[in-house]
Design an enzyme around this catalytic site. Structure first.
Site, PDB file in Angstrom:
ATOM      1  N   GLY A 168      54.722  44.147  23.774  1.00  0.00           N
ATOM      2  CA  GLY A 168      53.934  44.571  24.924  1.00  0.00           C
ATOM      3  C   GLY A 168      52.463  44.264  24.670  1.00  0.00           C
ATOM      4  O   GLY A 168      52.114  43.458  23.792  1.00  0.00           O
ATOM      5  N   VAL A 169      51.622  44.929  25.452  1.00  0.00           N
ATOM      6  CA  VAL A 169      50.183  44.623  25.394  1.00  0.00           C
ATOM      7  C   VAL A 169      49.596  44.927  24.018  1.00  0.00           C
ATOM      8  O   VAL A 169      48.870  44.114  23.444  1.00  0.00           O
ATOM      9  CB  VAL A 169      49.422  45.425  26.471  1.00  0.00           C
ATOM     10  N   HIS A 222      29.971  24.858  40.426  1.00  0.00           N
ATOM     11  CA  HIS A 222      30.482  23.836  39.508  1.00  0.00           C
ATOM     12  C   HIS A 222      29.497  23.656  38.369  1.00  0.00           C
ATOM     13  O   HIS A 222      28.292  23.610  38.624  1.00  0.00           O
ATOM     14  CB  HIS A 222      30.656  22.519  40.261  1.00  0.00           C
TER      15      HIS A 222
END
Ligand code: FAD
Ligand code: NAI
Length: 465
Positions: free
Chosen positions: A182-183, A444
């Site tokens: 899990g995390v 950008h």
């Protein structure tokens, strides 16, 4: 002492509820059994883990990315003691910050273990055994959660550890065995893997990160394997034996079958967390619970008038920002306003490298609910900024309703995914469409262009791929 509101626990749920209540003019007190405020998150969770994730990622960058960038600093040497100083300084700054904020908002802070003898009363038992009872119109239970135990395995926080012990190791283990993909297992596993440990993960299910979009989880597993992680999926740990020759872990297939043994220096048990309600006196006060969690309605009210609950101790994801938003909402409700949390737009981040960020529905959830959807995907290999920073692993996936184009979910694996998901969170909060995202100007060169291009790809009009 008499208050409008007494909050039990000063984690992200509790301290935020107290501050918002004080802002709204309620006479507020908090009770915390730890020496410092900030709860699991600031003391032994989010903050120390992120301090070590950042430091170990820098170590990894110096080791493997610097040479490609034309920076020669030689082989970096680890000073684990200093890394732990960095972690502690980060924790101290944050917990002291909460103490300052409580004071600034004129909130009375009591240190001790709280219990609820009856509605309208909170008993505080100090470390020296002395007790006092606070009278209050309202109570918010924000007592959080603790690591779930693995039956038959004893935690000593030295060799067999929870996340708390795993964030305090005095040396880098040669072999770290993690129970639970899990995390916590993957974040803390990443810390020690980058610092030199061989990390092996034993997971009960046949996949990592249950509940996460399948495609993201599969790609993440491949990336972690490239980083040196070894996974034993569909497996469970049945025994951990610590002896002179090290620690031996017995692993069996989840469905039953022949057992095998694995060796480890440290075993991290990370199989979930359970709510903290022990000793609160909920039964006596008549507060209902469901599978350990305090039962609440849509307004955080328990079945007992004047008693509310928020955060890890109630239903929903065990996340700090979810607890914080509930803290604001419950304070507003108690003050007679209309507090609300939108559970359809709560992001979840895994702070590994690359990061994993998700919001809304996964593809599997949409299929199960019979909702027709369109997908737009864009890889970081086609993003100029990702190339410039040499972090091109991963992609963005946008899921939009086939009929209305409303964004129903977004899943990102890639550099700074945790920051990138924020714009999709706002978009979803406002019920936005993939068209809205695709037509919004993105600067950008930024990683966020990958999010825009994934939204454009929903109608197959992405430019750079
Ligand atoms: P808690 O933070 O657990 O606070 C509850 C407080 O109540 C504690 O301080 C406790 O001492 C106190 N208390 C309990 N009982 C009593 C009592 N009877 N009397 C007085 N005080 C009491 N979430 C994220 O969103 N992002 C992350 O990056 C993240 N990383 C994490 C990393 C780790 C290693 C762990 C373990 C958790 C992590 N979490 C993360 C989860 C996050 O810590 C929790 O969701 C969050 O702390 C829940 O907040 P809370 O206020 O409900 O409870
Ligand atoms: P988790 O629920 O994320 O993962 C537990 C894993 O262990 C699951 O994959 C489960 O299938 C597996 N498991 C359960 N029993 C097992 C067994 N007996 N043997 C092998 N595997 C088993 O729980 P975790 O990692 O402990 O984290 C607890 C909570 O803390 C999570 O709910 C998470 O939300 C929160 N957290 C959040 C972070 C973040 O937001 N970045 C970081 C760390 C924790």
């Amino acid at each position: 002492m008499s208050y409008d509101l007494v909050v039990i626990g000063t984690g992200p749920g509790g301290y935020v509820a107290a501050i918002r209540a004080a802002q709204l003019g309620l006479k507020t007190a908090v009770v915390e059994k730890r020496k410092t405020h900030g709860g699991t998150c600031l003391n032994v969770g989010c903050i120390p883990s992120k301090a070590l994730l950042h430091a170990s990622e820098m170590f990894e960058e110096a080791n493997h990315t610097f040479p490609a960038l034309g920076i020669s600093v030689g082989k970096p040497k680890l000073d684990l003691k200093q890394m732990m100083v960095h972690k502690q300084e980060t924790v101290d700054a944050n917990v002291n910050g909460v103490a300052f904020l409580l004071k600034k908002n004129k909130i009375d802070a009591f240190h001790g273990t709280a219990s609820i003898p009856a509605a309208g009363k909170v008993e505080v038992k100090a470390e020296d055994g002395s007790t006092q009872v606070l009278e209050t119109k309202n109570i918010v239970i924000a007592t959080g959660s603790e690591s779930a135990p693995l039956p038959g395995v004893t935690i000593d926080e030295k060799i067999v550890v929870t996340s708390t012990g795993a964030l305090e190791l005095g040396s880098v283990p040669k072999e770290l065995l993690v129970v639970g993909a899990g995390v916590i297992g993957l974040e803390i596993g990443s810390v020690w893997s980058r610092l030199g440990a061989k990390v092996t993960v034993v997971e009960f299910l046949d996949r990592i990160l249950p509940g996460t979009d399948d495609e993201i989880a599969k790609q993440f597993q491949r990336i972690l394997q490239k980083q040196g992680f070894e996974f034993h999926l569909g497996s469970k740990v049945t025994k951990v034996e610590t002896g002179k020759k090290g620690t031996v872990v017995t692993v069996e297939p989840s469905a039953g079958g022949e057992a095998k043994t694995l060796s480890a220096d440290i075993v991290l048990v990370a199989i979930g967390r359970r709510p903290n309600t022990d000793g609160l006196g909920l039964e006596g006060a008549g507060v209902a619970t469901e599978r350990g969690r305090v039962t609440i309605d849509d307004h955080f009210r328990t079945n007992v008038p004047g008693i509310y609950a928020i955060g890890d101790v109630v239903r929903g994801p065990m996340l700090a920002h979810k607890a914080e938003d509930e803290g604001v909402a419950v304070a507003e409700i108690i003050a007679g306003k209309a507090g609300h949390v939108n559970y359809d737009a709560i992001p979840g981040i895994i702070y590994t490298a690359p990061e994993v960020a998700t919001i809304g529905k996964t593809e599997e959830e949409l299929k199960a609910a019979g909702i027709a959807y369109k997908i737009g995907k864009f890889p970081f290999t086609a993003n100029g900024r990702a190339r410039a920073i040499r972090h091109t692993d991963g992609f963005v996936k946008v899921l939009a309703d086939a009929a209305t184009d409303r964004v129903l979910g977004c899943h990102i694996i890639g550099p700074h995914a945790g920051d990138l998901i924020a714009e999709v969170t706002v978009l979803m909060e406002f019920g936005g469409s993939s068209e809205d995202l695709a037509r919004t100007c993105h600067a950008h060169p930024t990683l966020s262009e990958a999010v825009k291009e994934a939204a454009m790809a929903v109608e197959k009009r992405q430019i750079h791929m």
